[in-house]
Write an enzyme that holds these catalytic residues in place. Structure first.
Site, PDB file in Angstrom:
ATOM      1  N   LYS A   1       0.817  -1.214   0.000  1.00 24.33           N
ATOM      2  CA  LYS A   1       0.000   0.000   0.000  1.00 24.33           C
ATOM      3  C   LYS A   1       0.857   1.273   0.000  1.00 24.33           C
ATOM      4  O   LYS A   1       2.062   1.238   0.264  1.00 24.33           O
ATOM      5  CB  LYS A   1      -0.930  -0.007   1.226  1.00 24.33           C
ATOM      6  CG  LYS A   1      -1.943  -1.154   1.216  1.00 24.33           C
ATOM      7  CD  LYS A   1      -2.935  -1.004   0.082  1.00 24.33           C
ATOM      8  CE  LYS A   1      -4.095  -1.966   0.186  1.00 24.33           C
ATOM      9  NZ  LYS A   1      -3.758  -3.361  -0.134  1.00 24.33           N
TER      10      LYS A   1
HETATM   11  N1  T4K Z   1      -9.723  -4.376   1.076  1.00 28.22           N
HETATM   12  C1  T4K Z   1      -9.136  -4.094  -0.098  1.00 28.22           C
HETATM   13  C2  T4K Z   1      -9.896  -3.305  -1.110  1.00 28.22           C
HETATM   14  C3  T4K Z   1      -7.831  -4.507  -0.354  1.00 28.22           C
HETATM   15  O1  T4K Z   1      -7.251  -4.235  -1.537  1.00 28.22           O
HETATM   16  C4  T4K Z   1      -7.146  -5.235   0.643  1.00 28.22           C
HETATM   17  C5  T4K Z   1      -5.800  -5.723   0.401  1.00 28.22           C
HETATM   18  C6  T4K Z   1      -7.794  -5.477   1.863  1.00 28.22           C
HETATM   19  C7  T4K Z   1      -9.085  -5.048   2.043  1.00 28.22           C
HETATM   20  C8  T4K Z   1      -7.127  -6.232   2.986  1.00 28.22           C
HETATM   21  O2  T4K Z   1      -6.012  -5.509   3.489  1.00 28.22           O
HETATM   22  P1  T4K Z   1      -4.897  -6.273   4.380  1.00 28.22           P
HETATM   23  O3  T4K Z   1      -5.596  -7.255   5.280  1.00 28.22           O
HETATM   24  O4  T4K Z   1      -3.949  -6.946   3.410  1.00 28.22           O
HETATM   25  O5  T4K Z   1      -4.239  -5.162   5.158  1.00 28.22           O
HETATM   26  C9  T4K Z   1      -2.009  -7.702  -2.311  1.00 28.22           C
HETATM   27  C10 T4K Z   1      -2.028  -7.527  -0.815  1.00 28.22           C
HETATM   28  O6  T4K Z   1      -1.654  -8.708  -0.104  1.00 28.22           O
HETATM   29  C11 T4K Z   1      -3.320  -7.033  -0.275  1.00 28.22           C
HETATM   30  O7  T4K Z   1      -3.020  -6.378   0.943  1.00 28.22           O
HETATM   31  C12 T4K Z   1      -3.983  -6.039  -1.196  1.00 28.22           C
HETATM   32  N2  T4K Z   1      -5.284  -5.650  -0.737  1.00 28.22           N
HETATM   33  C13 T4K Z   1      -4.097  -6.584  -2.587  1.00 28.22           C
HETATM   34  C14 T4K Z   1      -4.765  -5.613  -3.549  1.00 28.22           C
HETATM   35  O8  T4K Z   1      -2.801  -6.836  -3.064  1.00 28.22           O
HETATM   36  P2  T4K Z   1      -1.311  -9.749  -3.793  1.00 28.22           P
HETATM   37  O9  T4K Z   1      -1.637 -11.185  -3.646  1.00 28.22           O
HETATM   38  O10 T4K Z   1      -1.467  -9.113  -5.123  1.00 28.22           O
HETATM   39  O11 T4K Z   1       0.162  -9.409  -3.229  1.00 28.22           O
HETATM   40  P3  T4K Z   1       1.574  -9.958  -3.689  1.00 28.22           P
HETATM   41  O12 T4K Z   1       2.226 -10.585  -2.531  1.00 28.22           O
HETATM   42  O13 T4K Z   1       1.428 -10.763  -4.922  1.00 28.22           O
HETATM   43  O14 T4K Z   1       2.356  -8.603  -4.003  1.00 28.22           O
HETATM   44  C15 T4K Z   1       2.207  -7.873  -5.211  1.00 28.22           C
HETATM   45  C16 T4K Z   1       3.571  -7.375  -5.626  1.00 28.22           C
HETATM   46  O15 T4K Z   1       4.080  -6.499  -4.647  1.00 28.22           O
HETATM   47  C17 T4K Z   1       4.620  -8.436  -5.804  1.00 28.22           C
HETATM   48  O16 T4K Z   1       4.696  -8.809  -7.135  1.00 28.22           O
HETATM   49  C18 T4K Z   1       5.925  -7.780  -5.382  1.00 28.22           C
HETATM   50  C19 T4K Z   1       5.485  -6.663  -4.483  1.00 28.22           C
HETATM   51  N3  T4K Z   1       5.794  -6.916  -3.082  1.00 28.22           N
HETATM   52  C20 T4K Z   1       4.853  -7.511  -2.278  1.00 28.22           C
HETATM   53  C21 T4K Z   1       5.119  -7.754  -0.943  1.00 28.22           C
HETATM   54  C22 T4K Z   1       4.091  -8.425  -0.065  1.00 28.22           C
HETATM   55  C23 T4K Z   1       7.025  -6.558  -2.567  1.00 28.22           C
HETATM   56  O17 T4K Z   1       7.863  -6.026  -3.326  1.00 28.22           O
HETATM   57  N4  T4K Z   1       7.294  -6.772  -1.253  1.00 28.22           N
HETATM   58  C24 T4K Z   1       6.389  -7.354  -0.411  1.00 28.22           C
HETATM   59  O18 T4K Z   1       6.670  -7.526   0.791  1.00 28.22           O
HETATM   60  O19 T4K Z   1      -2.237  -9.026  -2.692  1.00 28.22           O
END
Ligand code: T4K
Length: 377
Positions: free
Chosen positions: A190
């Site tokens: 975020k």
């Molecule tokens: N409501 C809405 C509308 C939301 O969008 C979200 C979360 C929530 C509620 C719930 O919030 P939280 O409980 O998470 O606080 C991601 C996130 O995990 C998620 O928080 C977020 N929305 C959603 C839109 O996106 P993924 O599965 O796409 O994340 P991930 O791990 O594939 O990461 C995407 C890219 O970010 C990676 O390709 C590389 C980069 N990255 C990611 C992480 C975690 C990094 O460079 N470092 C990192 O530590 O879900």
């Protein structure tokens, strides 16, 4: 794909913004020395106060993540029955309803904003409806005035999933001051992160106290439990980091704005691509840069996603698949694709491009070059 592409370092859809480690170490030392690691310690208190000031909101309750905050927000308002919500979001929005035994009722989005379409909400209200849970998708403000009118007319509560809306402002002030409660996310991906984290924004002290009890198992004091609460507390580590991140968020937002403006200018020249958020300036947080890949573009959205991937550019199809298509939701009458045409189309067309404060101009140009010439030179 040329070999020069292969040798380029990957570009991610987002990279977490972090402060200089040297600035965090003294804070960590303070946590170590105090041995106060969680349960409302001094950093927790200071971070809540600082956030209220920065975001210009009356009260904040910190959480371990936004999903627990959403689950608790519904508990805090004692929401039951049916809740009207959007299918075009991250699954956490609807999952929070299921975790409370509440039936989600999906209503289509406005095809321009990707937010819940207020014109369609009334038709979905039944005697079981108790609340509306809209999402400020990509940080774009919902039509809060129209939603408030409907909520007032039908005596419904409004909980905004404002996970994307950190720092978003309209001429009327912070977007987080609308509805009964707003939930923000501080996840690593975020605009503003505490590794994991989240918060509920509320309007009065009584509600804050109820939420604070609910996130601490329902404890009011050492021997009194007033509700079946959960453990949703933010630790001192995350709170200290958040406090420090606040000092850097201004420059991070300014960097995002410059990147979004460069994309806007470049995409205006590419036939068949159109930005979902037409503005990047005042009040926006530029947490995402979603574009629509239209039929006039030489590639489909999915083919462009693959093509960028081959060039080492990792984009994301937020939000595909729609929440309403997942097995635990698709049997609901409101999940029928024919009822959700704008959400269905957006899920097929939208692609989120890389955007984060450290994205260099050279890397952004790599992205833009593929968008301009998807077939290569
Ligand atoms: N409501 C809405 C509308 C939301 O969008 C979200 C979360 C929530 C509620 C719930 O919030 P939280 O409980 O998470 O606080 C991601 C996130 O995990 C998620 O928080 C977020 N929305 C959603 C839109 O996106 P993924 O599965 O796409 O994340 P991930 O791990 O594939 O990461 C995407 C890219 O970010 C990676 O390709 C590389 C980069 N990255 C990611 C992480 C975690 C990094 O460079 N470092 C990192 O530590 O879900």
């Amino acid at each position: 794909m040329g070999s020069s592409e292969d040798s380029q370092p990957p570009i991610y859809v987002t990279r977490p913004q972090l402060p200089p480690l040297a600035e965090f170490l003294p804070m960590l030392e303070e946590v170590w020395n105090s041995r106060h690691l969680t349960n409302g310690g001094p950093f927790h208190v200071r971070f809540e106060q600082a956030l209220c000031e920065y975001l210009d909101v009356p009260h904040i309750c910190l959480f371990a993540n936004a999903t627990l905050a959403l689950v608790t927000a519904l508990q805090a308002l004692r929401i039951t029955g049916e809740v009207i919500t959007t299918p075009y979001s991250f699954v956490a929005t609807s999952h929070a309803l299921l975790w409370n035994g509440i039936k989600p009722v999906f209503v289509d989005v406005d095809g321009r904003t990707m937010n819940l379409d207020p014109e369609r909400i009334e038709a979905a209200i039944t005697p079981q409806t108790t609340a509306i849970m809209p999402v400020h998708c990509y940080g774009q403000p919902c039509d809060v005035a129209a939603i408030e009118r409907i909520a007032d007319t039908y005596n419904l509560r409004v909980i905004y999933d404002a996970a994307h809306a950190f720092g978003v402002r309209t001429p009327a002030g912070s977007i987080l001051n609308h509805g009964d409660l707003s939930v923000i996310s501080f996840h690593a991906t975020k605009v503003f992160n505490t590794f994991e984290g989240g918060a509920i924004v509320c309007k009065d002290l009584k509600t804050k106290q109820r939420i604070d009890h609910l996130k601490n198992f329902g404890f009011v004091d050492e021997v009194t439990v007033v509700a079946p609460g959960i453990n949703g507390k933010m630790s001192e580590f995350n709170a200290a980091l958040g406090l420090l991140q606040l000092q850097h968020v201004g420059s991070a937002l300014a960097a995002r704005q410059r990147i979004a403006q460069r994309y806007l200018a470049a995409i205006a020249e590419v036939e068949g691509l159109s930005p979902v958020l037409p503005e990047a300036g005042e009040g926006h947080n530029n947490g995402y840069f979603p574009i629509r890949v239209l039929p006039a573009y030489p590639l489909s959205r999915d083919a462009l996603y693959e093509r960028l991937g081959q060039a080492g550019i990792h984009t994301r199809r937020y939000f595909y698949p729609l929440i309403s298509s997942f097995p635990m939701y698709r049997g609901l009458p409101s999940a029928a694709p024919a009822l959700l045409p704008h959400a269905e189309l957006a899920a097929q067309q939208v692609l989120c491009l890389p955007i984060y404060p450290d994205l260099s101009e050279a890397d952004q140009l790599r992205v833009i070059e593929v968008l301009r010439q998807p077939a290569g030179e």
